[in-house]
Design a protein around this motif. Sequence first.
Motif, PDB file in Angstrom:
ATOM      1  N   LEU A  16       0.857  -1.195   0.000  1.00 60.61           N
ATOM      2  CA  LEU A  16       0.000   0.000   0.000  1.00 60.61           C
ATOM      3  C   LEU A  16       0.893   1.245   0.000  1.00 60.61           C
ATOM      4  O   LEU A  16       0.911   2.015   0.955  1.00 60.61           O
ATOM      5  CB  LEU A  16      -0.919  -0.014   1.233  1.00 60.61           C
ATOM      6  N   ARG A  47     -18.496   5.943  -4.997  1.00 57.77           N
ATOM      7  CA  ARG A  47     -18.046   4.587  -5.292  1.00 57.77           C
ATOM      8  C   ARG A  47     -17.452   3.935  -4.033  1.00 57.77           C
ATOM      9  O   ARG A  47     -17.750   2.784  -3.711  1.00 57.77           O
ATOM     10  CB  ARG A  47     -17.008   4.641  -6.411  1.00 57.77           C
ATOM     11  N   LEU A  51     -18.517   0.569  -1.679  1.00 59.09           N
ATOM     12  CA  LEU A  51     -17.544  -0.476  -1.310  1.00 59.09           C
ATOM     13  C   LEU A  51     -17.499  -0.658   0.205  1.00 59.09           C
ATOM     14  O   LEU A  51     -17.535  -1.784   0.710  1.00 59.09           O
ATOM     15  CB  LEU A  51     -16.137  -0.081  -1.771  1.00 59.09           C
ATOM     16  N   GLN A  89      -6.945  -1.442  -0.034  1.00 60.55           N
ATOM     17  CA  GLN A  89      -6.674  -2.072  -1.330  1.00 60.55           C
ATOM     18  C   GLN A  89      -7.837  -1.862  -2.291  1.00 60.55           C
ATOM     19  O   GLN A  89      -7.629  -1.565  -3.474  1.00 60.55           O
ATOM     20  CB  GLN A  89      -6.389  -3.563  -1.141  1.00 60.55           C
ATOM     21  N   ALA A  90      -9.060  -1.987  -1.802  1.00 60.56           N
ATOM     22  CA  ALA A  90     -10.238  -1.763  -2.645  1.00 60.56           C
ATOM     23  C   ALA A  90     -10.306  -0.306  -3.104  1.00 60.56           C
ATOM     24  O   ALA A  90     -10.660  -0.017  -4.257  1.00 60.56           O
ATOM     25  CB  ALA A  90     -11.507  -2.159  -1.894  1.00 60.56           C
ATOM     26  N   ASP A  92      -7.731   1.726  -3.501  1.00 55.33           N
ATOM     27  CA  ASP A  92      -6.684   1.900  -4.514  1.00 55.33           C
ATOM     28  C   ASP A  92      -7.150   1.400  -5.880  1.00 55.33           C
ATOM     29  O   ASP A  92      -6.924   2.043  -6.904  1.00 55.33           O
ATOM     30  CB  ASP A  92      -5.402   1.183  -4.096  1.00 55.33           C
ATOM     31  N   ARG A  93      -7.791   0.237  -5.908  1.00 54.98           N
ATOM     32  CA  ARG A  93      -8.295  -0.310  -7.181  1.00 54.98           C
ATOM     33  C   ARG A  93      -9.346   0.610  -7.786  1.00 54.98           C
ATOM     34  O   ARG A  93      -9.355   0.870  -8.988  1.00 54.98           O
ATOM     35  CB  ARG A  93      -8.851  -1.719  -6.974  1.00 54.98           C
ATOM     36  N   ALA A  94     -10.242   1.130  -6.959  1.00 48.46           N
ATOM     37  CA  ALA A  94     -11.290   2.045  -7.433  1.00 48.46           C
ATOM     38  C   ALA A  94     -10.683   3.326  -8.006  1.00 48.46           C
ATOM     39  O   ALA A  94     -11.127   3.834  -9.035  1.00 48.46           O
ATOM     40  CB  ALA A  94     -12.272   2.361  -6.316  1.00 48.46           C
ATOM     41  N   TYR A  95      -9.658   3.826  -7.338  1.00 48.94           N
ATOM     42  CA  TYR A  95      -9.002   5.049  -7.814  1.00 48.94           C
ATOM     43  C   TYR A  95      -8.320   4.805  -9.162  1.00 48.94           C
ATOM     44  O   TYR A  95      -8.478   5.601 -10.095  1.00 48.94           O
ATOM     45  CB  TYR A  95      -7.979   5.514  -6.777  1.00 48.94           C
ATOM     46  N   LEU A  96      -7.608   3.707  -9.277  1.00 47.95           N
ATOM     47  CA  LEU A  96      -6.946   3.401 -10.547  1.00 47.95           C
ATOM     48  C   LEU A  96      -7.955   3.222 -11.678  1.00 47.95           C
ATOM     49  O   LEU A  96      -7.728   3.689 -12.798  1.00 47.95           O
ATOM     50  CB  LEU A  96      -6.101   2.129 -10.420  1.00 47.95           C
ATOM     51  N   ALA A  97      -9.067   2.592 -11.387  1.00 48.00           N
ATOM     52  CA  ALA A  97     -10.103   2.404 -12.406  1.00 48.00           C
ATOM     53  C   ALA A  97     -10.705   3.733 -12.846  1.00 48.00           C
ATOM     54  O   ALA A  97     -11.066   3.912 -14.014  1.00 48.00           O
ATOM     55  CB  ALA A  97     -11.203   1.480 -11.875  1.00 48.00           C
ATOM     56  N   ALA A 100      -7.532   6.006 -14.616  1.00 46.10           N
ATOM     57  CA  ALA A 100      -6.741   5.376 -15.700  1.00 46.10           C
ATOM     58  C   ALA A 100      -7.291   5.665 -17.067  1.00 46.10           C
ATOM     59  O   ALA A 100      -8.366   6.035 -17.306  1.00 46.10           O
ATOM     60  CB  ALA A 100      -6.679   3.870 -15.480  1.00 46.10           C
TER      61      ALA A 100
END
Length: 100
Positions: A16, A47, A51, A89-90, A92-97, A100
């Motif tokens: 992280l 979002r 989550l 972690q969730a 971070d994934r949401a931010y990248l999605a 990006a």
Amino acid sequence: MQLIDVQQWRTLAAGLPHWHYQEAGGGSICRELLFDDFVQAFSFMTRVALLAERQGHHPDWWNAYNRVRIELSTHDVGGLTSRDLALAQAIDRAYLAMVA
């Protein structure tokens, strides 16, 4: 649920890298995220709210225009736990999605 202390965090931090440990209050992690504008920041918060609700674990957060600051700790036990790491972690994934 086991608390994660600063020594344990140092081992886990590689997974992280954008999160920063804060020792006060039993331990928490925080991250600040930047967006193009208020609408994108608020959409991200929506979002993450969904989550967090699914995980039954809710962040402390602040929003100012295109910035969102998130702080995670498990209030029930007074510090940082694996629940916080999973939500981070969730997030971070949401931010990248989204960016990006």
